[in-house]
Design a protein around this motif. Structure first.
Motif, mmCIF file in Angstrom:
data_model
loop_
_atom_site.group_PDB
_atom_site.id
_atom_site.type_symbol
_atom_site.label_atom_id
_atom_site.label_comp_id
_atom_site.label_asym_id
_atom_site.label_seq_id
_atom_site.Cartn_x
_atom_site.Cartn_y
_atom_site.Cartn_z
ATOM 1 N N ALA A 156 0.832 -1.215 0.000
ATOM 2 C CA ALA A 156 0.000 0.000 0.000
ATOM 3 C C ALA A 156 0.866 1.265 0.000
ATOM 4 C CB ALA A 156 -0.905 -0.017 1.229
ATOM 5 N N GLY A 157 0.629 2.127 -0.966
ATOM 6 C CA GLY A 157 1.364 3.392 -1.046
ATOM 7 C C GLY A 157 2.693 3.274 -1.781
ATOM 8 N N SER A 158 3.018 2.082 -2.303
ATOM 9 C CA SER A 158 4.335 1.887 -2.928
ATOM 10 C C SER A 158 4.444 2.528 -4.314
ATOM 11 C CB SER A 158 4.647 0.394 -3.028
ATOM 12 O OG SER A 158 3.669 -0.257 -3.826
ATOM 13 N N HIS A 159 3.363 3.115 -4.803
ATOM 14 C CA HIS A 159 3.436 3.819 -6.092
ATOM 15 C C HIS A 159 4.328 5.050 -6.003
ATOM 16 C CE1 HIS A 159 0.460 5.811 -3.672
ATOM 17 N NE2 HIS A 159 0.297 6.779 -4.557
ATOM 18 N N ARG A 160 4.693 5.433 -4.784
ATOM 19 C CA ARG A 160 5.551 6.615 -4.629
ATOM 20 C C ARG A 160 7.032 6.256 -4.661
ATOM 21 N NH1 ARG A 160 1.570 7.823 -0.723
ATOM 22 N NH2 ARG A 160 0.100 9.353 -1.550
ATOM 23 N N LEU A 161 7.346 4.953 -4.593
ATOM 24 C CA LEU A 161 8.754 4.534 -4.603
ATOM 25 C C LEU A 161 9.237 4.430 -6.043
ATOM 26 C CD1 LEU A 161 8.590 1.608 -2.008
ATOM 27 C CD2 LEU A 161 8.968 4.048 -1.578
ATOM 28 N N SER A 162 10.520 4.698 -6.256
ATOM 29 C CA SER A 162 11.015 4.589 -7.632
ATOM 30 C C SER A 162 11.868 3.336 -7.848
ATOM 31 C CB SER A 162 11.802 5.840 -8.023
ATOM 32 O OG SER A 162 12.771 6.091 -7.035
ATOM 33 N N VAL A 163 12.463 2.801 -6.764
ATOM 34 C CA VAL A 163 13.307 1.627 -6.954
ATOM 35 C C VAL A 163 12.450 0.439 -7.422
ATOM 36 C CG1 VAL A 163 13.140 0.991 -4.505
ATOM 37 C CG2 VAL A 163 15.007 0.088 -5.861
ATOM 38 N N GLY A 164 12.912 -0.258 -8.461
ATOM 39 C CA GLY A 164 12.191 -1.429 -8.954
ATOM 40 C C GLY A 164 11.207 -1.131 -10.073
ATOM 41 N N ARG A 165 11.025 0.143 -10.388
ATOM 42 C CA ARG A 165 10.084 0.484 -11.459
ATOM 43 C C ARG A 165 10.576 0.052 -12.841
ATOM 44 N NH1 ARG A 165 6.982 6.083 -11.377
ATOM 45 N NH2 ARG A 165 5.839 5.869 -9.431
ATOM 46 N N ASP A 166 11.885 -0.252 -12.908
ATOM 47 C CA ASP A 166 12.474 -0.608 -14.208
ATOM 48 C C ASP A 166 12.661 -2.125 -14.333
ATOM 49 O OD1 ASP A 166 14.337 -0.819 -12.224
ATOM 50 O OD2 ASP A 166 15.965 0.133 -13.352
ATOM 51 N N ARG A 167 11.925 -2.898 -13.526
ATOM 52 C CA ARG A 167 12.122 -4.348 -13.536
ATOM 53 C C ARG A 167 10.922 -5.086 -14.118
ATOM 54 N NH1 ARG A 167 17.512 -4.962 -11.599
ATOM 55 N NH2 ARG A 167 17.807 -2.705 -11.563
ATOM 56 N N ALA A 168 11.212 -6.033 -15.010
ATOM 57 C CA ALA A 168 10.175 -6.937 -15.519
ATOM 58 C C ALA A 168 9.906 -8.012 -14.466
ATOM 59 C CB ALA A 168 10.652 -7.580 -16.811
ATOM 60 N N ILE A 169 8.787 -8.683 -14.596
ATOM 61 C CA ILE A 169 8.406 -9.749 -13.662
ATOM 62 C C ILE A 169 9.433 -10.881 -13.722
ATOM 63 C CG2 ILE A 169 6.679 -11.550 -13.220
ATOM 64 C CD1 ILE A 169 4.556 -9.653 -14.295
ATOM 65 N N SER A 170 10.100 -11.138 -12.596
ATOM 66 C CA SER A 170 11.157 -12.162 -12.571
ATOM 67 C C SER A 170 11.539 -12.431 -11.116
ATOM 68 C CB SER A 170 12.398 -11.650 -13.313
ATOM 69 O OG SER A 170 12.875 -10.479 -12.668
ATOM 70 N N ASP A 171 12.357 -13.453 -10.907
ATOM 71 C CA ASP A 171 12.864 -13.699 -9.550
ATOM 72 C C ASP A 171 13.649 -12.474 -9.071
ATOM 73 O OD1 ASP A 171 11.805 -16.286 -9.484
ATOM 74 O OD2 ASP A 171 13.558 -17.111 -10.494
ATOM 75 N N GLU A 172 14.327 -11.832 -10.024
ATOM 76 C CA GLU A 172 15.131 -10.670 -9.658
ATOM 77 C C GLU A 172 14.238 -9.513 -9.174
ATOM 78 O OE1 GLU A 172 16.770 -8.360 -12.698
ATOM 79 O OE2 GLU A 172 17.911 -7.220 -11.206
ATOM 80 N N SER A 173 13.112 -9.290 -9.859
ATOM 81 C CA SER A 173 12.209 -8.203 -9.417
ATOM 82 C C SER A 173 11.670 -8.526 -8.026
ATOM 83 C CB SER A 173 11.061 -7.975 -10.411
ATOM 84 O OG SER A 173 10.068 -8.993 -10.334
ATOM 85 N N GLU A 174 11.364 -9.794 -7.785
ATOM 86 C CA GLU A 174 10.853 -10.186 -6.466
ATOM 87 C C GLU A 174 11.863 -9.821 -5.367
ATOM 88 O OE1 GLU A 174 8.055 -11.412 -5.312
ATOM 89 O OE2 GLU A 174 8.590 -12.358 -3.409
ATOM 90 N N HIS A 175 13.115 -10.179 -5.573
ATOM 91 C CA HIS A 175 14.102 -9.972 -4.515
ATOM 92 C C HIS A 175 14.426 -8.501 -4.328
ATOM 93 C CE1 HIS A 175 15.014 -14.348 -5.484
ATOM 94 N NE2 HIS A 175 14.393 -14.308 -4.328
ATOM 95 N N LEU A 176 14.638 -7.821 -5.450
ATOM 96 C CA LEU A 176 15.017 -6.404 -5.352
ATOM 97 C C LEU A 176 13.895 -5.562 -4.749
ATOM 98 C CD1 LEU A 176 17.176 -4.401 -7.541
ATOM 99 C CD2 LEU A 176 14.831 -3.582 -7.562
#
Ligand SMILES: O=C(O)CCC(=O)C(=O)O
Length: 269
Positions: A156-176
């Motif tokens: 909730a409210g994470s639309h204000r964060l910028s980290v991870g916005r450049d990641r496609a759906i993957s194990d890497e996006s999950e962890h980061l």
């Protein structure tokens, strides 16, 4: 029975304020059990007929294990149109985004099979060449959805964060993204969906889902709306270039996305 899809669903002030603050909301009693049952049969038949994923689970990647994905059913299955063009649902989307009207971006069925994998944290708008943040997905479960079936979870409210916005759906996006969210003050919402409950989340909101550990598929229909004045932006990655060509045919950068695939949907109320 389908008249219910044209009935207004006026939202209380608190619901609109909640969405403005957190970019996510879950609303009860949006759809009646008979309506859900009707579209469950139509959408499930279409998914069985149109699905192109036939690999065994163990040969798929994380994205492939997360769900069967069948897109733009409204152009492929006439009977699904009353749901996709429901003035009731479109009216909720317009109220939440606080816009005068909405267009369809596209729809998709997302079926997490029995034994299907998790959906990694991601934000949808990474995939979309949309110029503003005024996009919203209605996540419509076609059954009661307990946690063990893979109910959608939100940060909730994470639309204000910028980290991870450049990641496609993957194990890497999950962890980061998981690491970034744990270091933020965004509450992680993990709740089952009752029958008739519909979730709405903004394009930049981070969300995920757990694996489906039941022996039944988790059946979900998604409708993605955007502000009726949404313009096309210069695509920033290959996914956005593909989306421009597939979902916004013929629209130039800077123009309102008013292709034949992006009709304005009349809103109830
Ligand atoms: O249904 C899921 O598991 C993922 C849904 C999702 O990512 C979405 O609706 O944007």
């Amino acid at each position: 029975m389908l008249d219910a899809l044209s009935r207004p669903h006026p939202l209380p002030r608190e619901a609109v304020d909640h969405y403005r603050e957190y970019a996510w909301i879950k609303l009860r009693d949006v759809l009646e059990p008979e309506v859900i049952d009707h579209f469950d049969r139509i959408v499930t038949d279409a998914v069985v007929r149109l699905n192109t994923q036939h690999l065994p689970m163990e040969e798929r990647d994380t994205y492939g294990r997360a769900f069967l994905q069948v897109t733009n059913l409204w152009v492929r299955e006439e009977a699904v149109r009353p749901l996709v063009f429901s003035p009731r649902l479109a009216g909720i989307a317009a109220q939440l985004m606080q816009v005068r009207g909405v267009r369809l971006y596209h729809d998709q069925a997302l079926y997490k099979e029995a034994g299907g994998g998790y959906t990694p944290w991601h934000a949808d708008q990474y995939y979309w060449p949309l110029a503003s943040e005024k996009s919203i997905t209605a996540w419509i479960p076609l059954q009661e959805t307990p946690l063990e079936m893979g109910a959608l979870e939100y940060s909730a409210g994470s639309h204000r964060l910028s980290v991870g916005r450049d990641r496609a759906i993957s194990d890497e996006s999950e962890h980061l993204i998981d690491k970034a969210l744990r270091g933020s003050d965004c509450p992680h919402i993990v709740e089952p969906f009752s029958l008739g409950e519909v979730g709405f989340h903004a394009g930049w909101l981070f969300h995920r889902a757990a694996p489906n550990t039941t022996d039944r598929p988790r059946r979900v229909m998604c409708i993605i709306y955007m502000d009726q004045d949404m313009r096309l932006k210069e695509p920033e990655n290959d996914h956005q270039r593909l989306d421009r060509d597939v979902w916004c045919p013929g629209v130039e950068v800077g123009q309102i996305i008013d292709s034949t695939l992006n009709p304005v949907i009349p809103v109830a109320g």
